[in-house]
Scaffold this active site. Structure first.
Site: not given
Lengths: 329, 329
Positions: B53-56, B104, B109, B218
């Site tokens: 996921g994005s946001g990292h 991860k 994922d 998250h």
């Protein structure tokens, strides 16, 4: 105030200790001072030093290393280092080729660096300097006569650092500095104030949906508060002000620095960068150099700034592109 | 929510466009996908891919480049990319020597990367993988069976990336991955929740004087909430948990990563690093590698994590030290 610190009055000391612990391969601290100096200095080159109040990390200590600064003088949070600290940096950094100081335009910094210069000259160390005043937001400010020095200072470190590494003399570096600084301009937007640890509350507050254009990196007032708008609109405001200041002409060459002010995620910085890129392309400009991230922060301020440098000479771009051995470039 | 964005549902697209605009010398985007791929791939080497996921940010796209990843697959915010996106990355990144995936440990994922592997194998592309589960905070979590994968993943990218660049085969990389991952452990502390743009409010809230140990990237629950304490006390808690997990023995060799979670200033990160350094020295450990900054964030979460890697072989330290050509290492 919720911060990962120990005693508020020890934040700079504790931070510098952490900095030296983490990067002992590159830098060291002159004991009992706020001076961070590079471990391996290139012989016979002009030493480049900078500094100012702390709270702008990674500036300036993160730019000490081969290809950029020889030393950074780290004052208390948002407060100029004293002349004797600056003098220590000058003495230790000098390789016999003289010392060049990059000073952000704040009255305290200008006064203290100038006093240190005089003290060093009494010891026959050749010292020269440039004052960086890239922030186009306002004329005169809380701590400044004239325009403030902000993120564009990092471009000055990089270009002069590369020139110094390349063997430029003190006179040549001064001449280069005088050419580049008028071609570097910055404007930012803040979404929140910064909380200095010893103060314990934000330097200013904004409403939940409010932003302010042109805030300084110590929370100095900007030129307009308004409701938050989409990134495209913020980019439009900032680019239009830079356009006016530079008097953009099609086909000119520029470098760009999008700088996070401390607590703005990279996600937002890249979204803004994308919007800026579209606007600069629409102006017919060539953007040959780009950098995005936190370079000159204001502790935990939310927001960002856009710096442009007009690349009047190809050499400046070469200097921007030369690899460095620093922590944060 | 006060953020520098345009449409909340377009943040990942806009960010990737900005990313490619800013770093077009190093990376490109496979059109219409969330795949960021390096421009100059080293011939005949194993391709290393990661994502999630994005946001990292800067993970994972910031680690694409020579010496680290071949490609990063960027899903929606906090959401796994789909198998077909991962397959695109595999197809484009493969140089004939096979593809190794660093995943991860989140159920989405693991499932999607595994499905992409099966699809790629039908096309006779050799694919293998490792699941990173470095977060020692909790067993099982909101989106995970077993331990979560967090900032330690960046060490996996670096070490395997250097090995791949060095010509290691797919089998050798798999063997190396299986040796290093059990030697990487992370624990963090959060001071605030993250606000995903499409959600518009923080995933969780903490009182004005409250922190939480072991929160996931998250916003998954951690193991204890308490009043904020000085950095030294936070470091003590985190190092003691890592000590227990590793069973520290004097004279062992470690590498360290202090990772900001998105809105924590470098000032605080370095103060914490200093406190961690003192504690590790008191344990008689050798800390041969240190890195401080934002590597695996949670949008605008305040807080940080500490990752340690036990360096069982000198080679691992060499791999950590090899220069890369990436944006964010």
């Amino acid at each position: 105030m919720k911060k990962i610190i120990n005693q508020p009055e020890e934040v700079v000391n504790d931070m510098l200790e952490g900095f030296v612990y983490a990067h002992s391969d590159l830098i060291e601290r002159i004991p009992e001072t706020g001076v961070i100096i590079r471990k391996q200095e290139t012989p016979h080159k002009v030493a480049l030093i900078s500094g100012g109040g702390s709270g702008h990390e990674p500036a300036h200590a993160g730019f000490v290393g081969a290809g950029m600064l020889s030393a950074a003088v780290c004052g208390p949070v948002f407060t100029s280092p004293t002349p004797d600290q600056i003098l220590e940096a000058i003495q230790k950094a000098d390789n016999g080729a003289g010392v060049f100081m990059v000073i952000k335009n704040y009255s305290g910094d200008v006064m203290n660096f100038d006093m240190a210069k005089e003290l060093a000259e009494m010891e026959d160390i050749a010292v020269d300097f440039i004052i960086v005043d890239d922030d186009i937001a306002v004329e005169d400010s809380t701590y400044t006569a004239g325009k403030r020095g902000v993120a564009g200072t990092v471009f000055v470190h990089k270009i002069l650092g590369a020139a110094a590494e390349n063997g430029a003399s003190l006179t040549e570096i001064k001449a280069l500095a005088e050419k580049i600084v008028p071609n570097i301009k910055t404007l930012g937007v803040a979404l929140s104030g910064a909380t200095a640890p010893e103060v314990g509350k934000p330097g200013f507050t904004l409403a939940e949906d409010e932003i302010e254009f042109g805030v300084g990196i110590h929370g100095e007032p900007g030129y307009r508060r308004e409701k938050i708008a989409p990134s495209k609109a913020l980019a439009q405001e900032i680019v239009s002000k830079l356009k006016e200041a530079f008097q953009f002409k099609p086909d000119e060459h520029y470098g760009l620095l999008v700088n996070g002010l401390g607590s703005t995620p990279l996600m937002e910085q890249y979204i803004f960068t994308n919007d800026v890129g579209s606007l600069l392309a629409a102006e017919g400009l060539n953007v040959d150099f780009k950098k995005v991230g936190d370079f000159m922060t204001s502790i935990d301020m939310a927001g960002l700034s856009l710096t442009l440098i007009r690349l009047e000479e190809n050499k400046w771009l070469d200097y921007l592109n030369v690899p460095t051995k620093t922590i944060a470039w």
